[in-house]
Motif scaffolding. Structure first.
Motif, PDB file in Angstrom:
ATOM      1  N   MET A 172     -14.286 -31.846   5.863  1.00  0.00           N
ATOM      2  CA  MET A 172     -13.020 -31.932   5.148  1.00  0.00           C
ATOM      3  C   MET A 172     -11.994 -31.038   5.850  1.00  0.00           C
ATOM      4  O   MET A 172     -12.283 -29.898   6.183  1.00  0.00           O
ATOM      5  CB  MET A 172     -13.216 -31.494   3.701  1.00  0.00           C
ATOM      6  CG  MET A 172     -11.939 -31.549   2.884  1.00  0.00           C
ATOM      7  SD  MET A 172     -12.166 -31.111   1.133  1.00  0.00           S
ATOM      8  CE  MET A 172     -12.810 -32.657   0.516  1.00  0.00           C
ATOM      9  N   LYS A 173     -10.800 -31.549   6.077  1.00  0.00           N
ATOM     10  CA  LYS A 173      -9.743 -30.769   6.709  1.00  0.00           C
ATOM     11  C   LYS A 173      -9.190 -29.750   5.715  1.00  0.00           C
ATOM     12  O   LYS A 173      -9.240 -29.944   4.510  1.00  0.00           O
ATOM     13  CB  LYS A 173      -8.635 -31.696   7.188  1.00  0.00           C
ATOM     14  CG  LYS A 173      -9.070 -32.546   8.368  1.00  0.00           C
ATOM     15  CD  LYS A 173      -7.900 -33.311   8.942  1.00  0.00           C
ATOM     16  CE  LYS A 173      -8.314 -34.101  10.145  1.00  0.00           C
ATOM     17  NZ  LYS A 173      -8.752 -35.437   9.829  1.00  0.00           N
ATOM     18  N   THR A 174      -8.656 -28.666   6.275  1.00  0.00           N
ATOM     19  CA  THR A 174      -8.111 -27.599   5.438  1.00  0.00           C
ATOM     20  C   THR A 174      -6.617 -27.450   5.669  1.00  0.00           C
ATOM     21  O   THR A 174      -6.116 -27.651   6.781  1.00  0.00           O
ATOM     22  CB  THR A 174      -8.803 -26.260   5.752  1.00  0.00           C
ATOM     23  OG1 THR A 174      -8.641 -25.969   7.149  1.00  0.00           O
ATOM     24  CG2 THR A 174     -10.281 -26.316   5.406  1.00  0.00           C
ATOM     25  N   CYS A 175      -5.910 -27.080   4.589  1.00  0.00           N
ATOM     26  CA  CYS A 175      -4.465 -26.858   4.674  1.00  0.00           C
ATOM     27  C   CYS A 175      -4.111 -25.587   3.925  1.00  0.00           C
ATOM     28  O   CYS A 175      -4.573 -25.367   2.802  1.00  0.00           O
ATOM     29  CB  CYS A 175      -3.703 -28.034   4.080  1.00  0.00           C
ATOM     30  SG  CYS A 175      -1.900 -27.843   4.217  1.00  0.00           S
ATOM     31  N   LEU A 176      -3.297 -24.770   4.544  1.00  0.00           N
ATOM     32  CA  LEU A 176      -2.735 -23.586   3.912  1.00  0.00           C
ATOM     33  C   LEU A 176      -1.300 -23.923   3.519  1.00  0.00           C
ATOM     34  O   LEU A 176      -0.482 -24.241   4.387  1.00  0.00           O
ATOM     35  CB  LEU A 176      -2.765 -22.401   4.881  1.00  0.00           C
ATOM     36  CG  LEU A 176      -2.134 -21.105   4.369  1.00  0.00           C
ATOM     37  CD1 LEU A 176      -2.884 -20.574   3.148  1.00  0.00           C
ATOM     38  CD2 LEU A 176      -2.092 -20.062   5.481  1.00  0.00           C
ATOM     39  N   VAL A 177      -1.001 -23.869   2.233  1.00  0.00           N
ATOM     40  CA  VAL A 177       0.349 -24.125   1.728  1.00  0.00           C
ATOM     41  C   VAL A 177       1.026 -22.774   1.532  1.00  0.00           C
ATOM     42  O   VAL A 177       0.542 -21.936   0.766  1.00  0.00           O
ATOM     43  CB  VAL A 177       0.326 -24.915   0.405  1.00  0.00           C
ATOM     44  CG1 VAL A 177       1.737 -25.113  -0.131  1.00  0.00           C
ATOM     45  CG2 VAL A 177      -0.373 -26.257   0.600  1.00  0.00           C
ATOM     46  N   VAL A 178       2.143 -22.575   2.231  1.00  0.00           N
ATOM     47  CA  VAL A 178       2.850 -21.296   2.215  1.00  0.00           C
ATOM     48  C   VAL A 178       4.240 -21.522   1.636  1.00  0.00           C
ATOM     49  O   VAL A 178       5.105 -22.115   2.279  1.00  0.00           O
ATOM     50  CB  VAL A 178       2.975 -20.712   3.638  1.00  0.00           C
ATOM     51  CG1 VAL A 178       3.568 -19.308   3.577  1.00  0.00           C
ATOM     52  CG2 VAL A 178       1.648 -20.736   4.367  1.00  0.00           C
ATOM     53  N   ASP A 179       4.444 -21.076   0.400  1.00  0.00           N
ATOM     54  CA  ASP A 179       5.734 -21.259  -0.264  1.00  0.00           C
ATOM     55  C   ASP A 179       5.842 -20.230  -1.377  1.00  0.00           C
ATOM     56  O   ASP A 179       4.853 -19.981  -2.068  1.00  0.00           O
ATOM     57  CB  ASP A 179       5.847 -22.676  -0.841  1.00  0.00           C
ATOM     58  CG  ASP A 179       7.287 -23.092  -1.082  1.00  0.00           C
ATOM     59  OD1 ASP A 179       7.964 -22.420  -1.894  1.00  0.00           O
ATOM     60  OD2 ASP A 179       7.731 -24.072  -0.461  1.00  0.00           O
ATOM     61  N   ASP A 180       7.032 -19.647  -1.562  1.00  0.00           N
ATOM     62  CA  ASP A 180       7.200 -18.676  -2.634  1.00  0.00           C
ATOM     63  C   ASP A 180       7.360 -19.351  -3.994  1.00  0.00           C
ATOM     64  O   ASP A 180       7.305 -18.678  -5.017  1.00  0.00           O
ATOM     65  CB  ASP A 180       8.367 -17.718  -2.340  1.00  0.00           C
ATOM     66  CG  ASP A 180       9.692 -18.419  -2.118  1.00  0.00           C
ATOM     67  OD1 ASP A 180       9.694 -19.543  -1.581  1.00  0.00           O
ATOM     68  OD2 ASP A 180      10.730 -17.833  -2.458  1.00  0.00           O
ATOM     69  N   SER A 181       7.518 -20.659  -4.028  1.00  0.00           N
ATOM     70  CA  SER A 181       7.612 -21.405  -5.285  1.00  0.00           C
ATOM     71  C   SER A 181       6.235 -21.905  -5.711  1.00  0.00           C
ATOM     72  O   SER A 181       5.622 -22.724  -5.027  1.00  0.00           O
ATOM     73  CB  SER A 181       8.556 -22.602  -5.131  1.00  0.00           C
ATOM     74  OG  SER A 181       8.411 -23.478  -6.237  1.00  0.00           O
ATOM     75  N   LYS A 182       5.790 -21.414  -6.865  1.00  0.00           N
ATOM     76  CA  LYS A 182       4.493 -21.847  -7.382  1.00  0.00           C
ATOM     77  C   LYS A 182       4.501 -23.350  -7.671  1.00  0.00           C
ATOM     78  O   LYS A 182       3.496 -24.031  -7.450  1.00  0.00           O
ATOM     79  CB  LYS A 182       4.160 -21.058  -8.654  1.00  0.00           C
ATOM     80  CG  LYS A 182       2.749 -21.227  -9.123  1.00  0.00           C
ATOM     81  CD  LYS A 182       2.424 -20.268 -10.255  1.00  0.00           C
ATOM     82  CE  LYS A 182       0.947 -20.334 -10.572  1.00  0.00           C
ATOM     83  NZ  LYS A 182       0.554 -19.312 -11.536  1.00  0.00           N
ATOM     84  N   VAL A 183       5.626 -23.876  -8.123  1.00  0.00           N
ATOM     85  CA  VAL A 183       5.737 -25.306  -8.423  1.00  0.00           C
ATOM     86  C   VAL A 183       5.544 -26.138  -7.155  1.00  0.00           C
ATOM     87  O   VAL A 183       4.784 -27.117  -7.153  1.00  0.00           O
ATOM     88  CB  VAL A 183       7.095 -25.627  -9.091  1.00  0.00           C
ATOM     89  CG1 VAL A 183       7.311 -27.128  -9.215  1.00  0.00           C
ATOM     90  CG2 VAL A 183       7.193 -24.960 -10.457  1.00  0.00           C
ATOM     91  N   ILE A 184       6.213 -25.751  -6.082  1.00  0.00           N
ATOM     92  CA  ILE A 184       6.074 -26.478  -4.813  1.00  0.00           C
ATOM     93  C   ILE A 184       4.630 -26.401  -4.325  1.00  0.00           C
ATOM     94  O   ILE A 184       4.060 -27.395  -3.859  1.00  0.00           O
ATOM     95  CB  ILE A 184       7.032 -25.921  -3.730  1.00  0.00           C
ATOM     96  CG1 ILE A 184       8.482 -26.166  -4.116  1.00  0.00           C
ATOM     97  CG2 ILE A 184       6.722 -26.535  -2.361  1.00  0.00           C
ATOM     98  CD1 ILE A 184       8.918 -27.612  -4.184  1.00  0.00           C
ATOM     99  N   ARG A 185       4.019 -25.225  -4.435  1.00  0.00           N
ATOM    100  CA  ARG A 185       2.615 -25.100  -4.007  1.00  0.00           C
ATOM    101  C   ARG A 185       1.711 -26.031  -4.805  1.00  0.00           C
ATOM    102  O   ARG A 185       0.817 -26.673  -4.238  1.00  0.00           O
ATOM    103  CB  ARG A 185       2.134 -23.648  -4.150  1.00  0.00           C
ATOM    104  CG  ARG A 185       2.788 -22.705  -3.158  1.00  0.00           C
ATOM    105  CD  ARG A 185       2.073 -21.372  -3.030  1.00  0.00           C
ATOM    106  NE  ARG A 185       1.714 -20.743  -4.271  1.00  0.00           N
ATOM    107  CZ  ARG A 185       2.411 -19.771  -4.875  1.00  0.00           C
ATOM    108  NH1 ARG A 185       3.548 -19.344  -4.332  1.00  0.00           N
ATOM    109  NH2 ARG A 185       1.965 -19.230  -5.996  1.00  0.00           N
ATOM    110  N   LYS A 186       1.933 -26.131  -6.100  1.00  0.00           N
ATOM    111  CA  LYS A 186       1.091 -26.991  -6.944  1.00  0.00           C
ATOM    112  C   LYS A 186       1.307 -28.469  -6.610  1.00  0.00           C
ATOM    113  O   LYS A 186       0.343 -29.242  -6.566  1.00  0.00           O
ATOM    114  CB  LYS A 186       1.364 -26.746  -8.430  1.00  0.00           C
ATOM    115  CG  LYS A 186       0.993 -25.350  -8.896  1.00  0.00           C
ATOM    116  CD  LYS A 186      -0.485 -25.047  -8.703  1.00  0.00           C
ATOM    117  CE  LYS A 186      -0.816 -23.629  -9.117  1.00  0.00           C
ATOM    118  NZ  LYS A 186      -2.099 -23.169  -8.632  1.00  0.00           N
TER     119      LYS A 186
END
Length: 121
Positions: free
Chosen positions: A1-15
């Motif tokens: 399975m590929k992995t992704c790191l989501v980097v954003d100060d907005s919790k909504v955008i991360r979700k």
């Protein structure tokens, strides 16, 4: 399975990003700023980083420069994900080492297309 790191100060955008990425069969980790992202990448590099531009502590551009200068064994693909849409921003991101660029707000189709372009879909 590929992995992704989501980097954003907005919790909504991360979700939202997490939900989309999980439907694309990615294992997702989230962080809120560039320094956390750099620490995470140094501990265990993901396959791809979905990166916001404007964040506290360390911006997306500062993270990207630090990642490129690091001794990381395997460089992840980096997709900038931001509201900054001027050609100068896009050019600066690509010149700093970003692999692709996606505008907020994004949907599943757009993100999947960008991941395919960088060889991650």
């Amino acid at each position: 399975m590929k992995t992704c790191l989501v980097v954003d100060d907005s919790k909504v955008i991360r979700k939202v990003a997490r939900h989309i990425l999980e439907t694309l069969d990615f294992r997702v980790t989230e962080v809120g700023d560039g320094q956390e992202a750099l620490d995470s990448c140094m501990a265990s590099a993901p396959d791809v980083v979905l990166l916001d531009w404007n964040m506290p502590v360390m911006s997306g551009m500062d993270f990207l420069r630090a990642l490129r200068e690091s001794q990381i064994a395997r460089r992840p693909k980096v997709v900038f994900c931001t509201t900054e849409n001027g050609m100068a921003y896009i050019r600066a991101a690509i010149e700093a080492g970003a692999d692709e660029y996606v505008m907020k707000p994004f949907d599943r189709e757009t993100l999947a297309s960008k991941l395919q372009i960088v060889g991650m879909a």
